[in-house]
Enzyme design. Structure first.
Site, PDB file in Angstrom:
ATOM      1  N   ASN A  10      58.031 117.667   9.379  1.00  0.00           N
ATOM      2  CA  ASN A  10      57.594 118.882   8.689  1.00  0.00           C
ATOM      3  C   ASN A  10      56.447 119.483   9.508  1.00  0.00           C
ATOM      4  O   ASN A  10      55.327 118.974   9.468  1.00  0.00           O
ATOM      5  CB  ASN A  10      57.138 118.509   7.269  1.00  0.00           C
ATOM      6  CG  ASN A  10      56.538 119.682   6.521  1.00  0.00           C
ATOM      7  OD1 ASN A  10      56.631 120.839   6.960  1.00  0.00           O
ATOM      8  ND2 ASN A  10      55.917 119.402   5.384  1.00  0.00           N
ATOM      9  N   LYS A  12      54.929 122.181   9.108  1.00  0.00           N
ATOM     10  CA  LYS A  12      53.985 122.955   8.271  1.00  0.00           C
ATOM     11  C   LYS A  12      53.641 124.286   8.945  1.00  0.00           C
ATOM     12  O   LYS A  12      54.474 124.845   9.647  1.00  0.00           O
ATOM     13  CB  LYS A  12      52.741 122.109   7.958  1.00  0.00           C
ATOM     14  CG  LYS A  12      53.110 120.758   7.338  1.00  0.00           C
ATOM     15  CD  LYS A  12      51.941 120.060   6.703  1.00  0.00           C
ATOM     16  CE  LYS A  12      52.408 118.724   6.116  1.00  0.00           C
ATOM     17  NZ  LYS A  12      51.358 118.014   5.414  1.00  0.00           N
ATOM     18  N   HIS A  97      57.296 120.271  -1.891  1.00  0.00           N
ATOM     19  CA  HIS A  97      56.233 119.547  -1.182  1.00  0.00           C
ATOM     20  C   HIS A  97      54.942 119.707  -1.980  1.00  0.00           C
ATOM     21  O   HIS A  97      54.689 120.758  -2.570  1.00  0.00           O
ATOM     22  CB  HIS A  97      56.074 120.111   0.232  1.00  0.00           C
ATOM     23  CG  HIS A  97      55.153 119.287   1.064  1.00  0.00           C
ATOM     24  ND1 HIS A  97      53.783 119.382   0.951  1.00  0.00           N
ATOM     25  CD2 HIS A  97      55.397 118.331   1.989  1.00  0.00           C
ATOM     26  CE1 HIS A  97      53.233 118.509   1.789  1.00  0.00           C
ATOM     27  NE2 HIS A  97      54.189 117.860   2.425  1.00  0.00           N
ATOM     28  N   GLU A  99      52.046 120.319  -1.214  1.00  0.00           N
ATOM     29  CA  GLU A  99      51.211 121.481  -0.852  1.00  0.00           C
ATOM     30  C   GLU A  99      51.719 122.740  -1.564  1.00  0.00           C
ATOM     31  O   GLU A  99      50.930 123.614  -1.926  1.00  0.00           O
ATOM     32  CB  GLU A  99      51.199 121.649   0.680  1.00  0.00           C
ATOM     33  CG  GLU A  99      50.278 120.630   1.335  1.00  0.00           C
ATOM     34  CD  GLU A  99      50.667 120.211   2.741  1.00  0.00           C
ATOM     35  OE1 GLU A  99      51.456 120.913   3.395  1.00  0.00           O
ATOM     36  OE2 GLU A  99      50.170 119.163   3.190  1.00  0.00           O
ATOM     37  N   GLU A 169      56.256 110.909  -1.749  1.00  0.00           N
ATOM     38  CA  GLU A 169      55.026 111.251  -1.031  1.00  0.00           C
ATOM     39  C   GLU A 169      53.841 111.190  -1.985  1.00  0.00           C
ATOM     40  O   GLU A 169      53.524 112.183  -2.654  1.00  0.00           O
ATOM     41  CB  GLU A 169      55.126 112.679  -0.480  1.00  0.00           C
ATOM     42  CG  GLU A 169      56.220 112.877   0.535  1.00  0.00           C
ATOM     43  CD  GLU A 169      55.801 113.910   1.571  1.00  0.00           C
ATOM     44  OE1 GLU A 169      55.885 113.597   2.755  1.00  0.00           O
ATOM     45  OE2 GLU A 169      55.366 115.008   1.189  1.00  0.00           O
ATOM     46  N   GLY A 175      47.963 113.420   4.694  1.00  0.00           N
ATOM     47  CA  GLY A 175      46.859 113.920   5.515  1.00  0.00           C
ATOM     48  C   GLY A 175      45.590 113.095   5.430  1.00  0.00           C
ATOM     49  O   GLY A 175      44.519 113.566   5.805  1.00  0.00           O
ATOM     50  N   SER A 215      50.994 110.292   5.930  1.00  0.00           N
ATOM     51  CA  SER A 215      50.273 109.593   7.010  1.00  0.00           C
ATOM     52  C   SER A 215      51.141 108.635   7.825  1.00  0.00           C
ATOM     53  O   SER A 215      50.669 107.591   8.265  1.00  0.00           O
ATOM     54  CB  SER A 215      49.057 108.847   6.440  1.00  0.00           C
ATOM     55  OG  SER A 215      48.147 109.778   5.878  1.00  0.00           O
ATOM     56  N   GLY A 236      54.415 114.437   8.737  1.00  0.00           N
ATOM     57  CA  GLY A 236      53.653 115.684   8.867  1.00  0.00           C
ATOM     58  C   GLY A 236      53.003 115.785  10.233  1.00  0.00           C
ATOM     59  O   GLY A 236      53.634 116.124  11.230  1.00  0.00           O
TER      60      GLY A 236
HETATM   61  P1  PGA Z   1      51.040 113.752   6.997  1.00  0.00           P
HETATM   62  O1  PGA Z   1      51.855 114.750   6.061  1.00  0.00           O
HETATM   63  O2  PGA Z   1      52.072 112.923   7.723  1.00  0.00           O
HETATM   64  O3  PGA Z   1      50.264 114.625   7.902  1.00  0.00           O
HETATM   65  O4  PGA Z   1      50.190 112.909   6.105  1.00  0.00           O
HETATM   66  C1  PGA Z   1      52.964 114.296   5.373  1.00  0.00           C
HETATM   67  C2  PGA Z   1      53.576 115.392   4.568  1.00  0.00           C
HETATM   68  O5  PGA Z   1      52.856 116.306   4.142  1.00  0.00           O
HETATM   69  O6  PGA Z   1      54.789 115.361   4.327  1.00  0.00           O
END
Ligand code: PGA
Length: 263
Positions: A10, A12, A97, A99, A169, A175, A215, A236
């Site tokens: 992803n 983003k 997601h 976010e 998730e 993050g 992560s 991510g």
């Molecule tokens: P990250 O994000 O790997 O940067 O923690 C994962 C995600 O948002 O799917």
């Protein structure tokens, strides 16, 4: 049945120009050179603007989108339709997601609608579920996951449900460089199997792929994927490095082959 793993990147809101996207794609092409993946599906979800540029990737990588609006066409300023995505060669779409739950206030009821819309337009939804840190500390993970799954999967047929991919998730792991243990992930895997068996049947529950996201780095990929009976990962930050994504695909290809030989 042959085991398939997934590595979903992803990207983003990253890659800030067409040139950056081109550079990313050529790095990816270089990493994939001479490699074959038969048991791992690589999926990359770039920002909408660059989707057509990603046609230049080899067949081992498929295109996914990060979001869409659940209507076919019409007066929806600023939105992207599932049919536009499908017509552009997109096969997968991330739904809900965390976010988007946070920024765009997407609710489980909205995500149910989006999941149905994706399926109707022959896109495979990658549905994100997961608890907040507060919910985790209050020991509410199971309740939260059950609630999300029951709403999002309600009214889906067994056939439809079996094509959906779920990404577990935990919001506190996105993050943050914090990770659940393999044991905790196994518990979530078992819980989801139980919930899907109750809602559909055991066969359908087995067909619903469950990924882990939050992560993820290649260094501890086994602990959050196959050792926890997960069917792959949603990545991510590390997906901004094609080298890392291809490395993860390699590890999972090897594991799938090993499991096949063991059977
Ligand atoms: P990250 O994000 O790997 O940067 O923690 C994962 C995600 O948002 O799917």
């Amino acid at each position: 049945m042959r085991k398939n793993f997934y590595v979903v990147g992803n990207l983003k809101m990253n890659l800030l120009s067409r040139e950056e996207a081109t550079q990313y794609i050529s790095l990816f092409q270089r990493e994939l050179q001479g490699k074959r993946f038969e048991r791992v599906k690589g999926i990359v979800c770039p920002p909408f603007l660059y989707l057509s540029q990603f046609d230049n990737l080899p067949a081992s990588i498929q295109k996914g989108a990060q979001n869409f609006f659940p209507e076919k066409s019409g007066a929806y300023t600023g939105e992207i339709s599932p049919l536009m995505l499908k017509n552009d060669g997109v096969e997968y779409v991330i739904v809900g997601h965390s976010e988007r739950r946070r920024i765009a206030c997407e609710t489980d009821a909205m995500l149910h609608n989006k999941t149905l819309s994706a399926l109707k337009h022959h896109l495979i939804p990658i549905v994100c579920v997961g608890e907040t840190d507060e919910e985790r500390r209050a020991d509410e993970t199971d309740r939260v996951l059950a609630e999300q799954v029951k709403i999002i999967f309600s009214s889906l047929s067994k056939l439809q449900a079996g094509t959906v991919i779920v990404a577990y998730e935990p919001r506190w792991a996105i993050g943050t460089d914090r990770l659940p243990t393999t044991e905790e992930l196994l518990q979530v895997r078992v819980l989801l199997l139980k919930l899907f068996t109750e809602m559909f049947d055991a066969q359908t529950a087995e067909r619903i792929a469950v990924l882990y996201g939050g992560s993820v780095k290649s260094a501890f990929l086994p602990a959050v994927s196959f050792e926890a009976r997960m069917d792959g990962v949603l990545v991510g930050r590390e997906s901004l490095f094609p080298y890392e994504l291809v490395k993860m695909m390699g590890v999972l290809e090897y594991e799938a082959e090993r499991q096949e030989q063991e059977r």
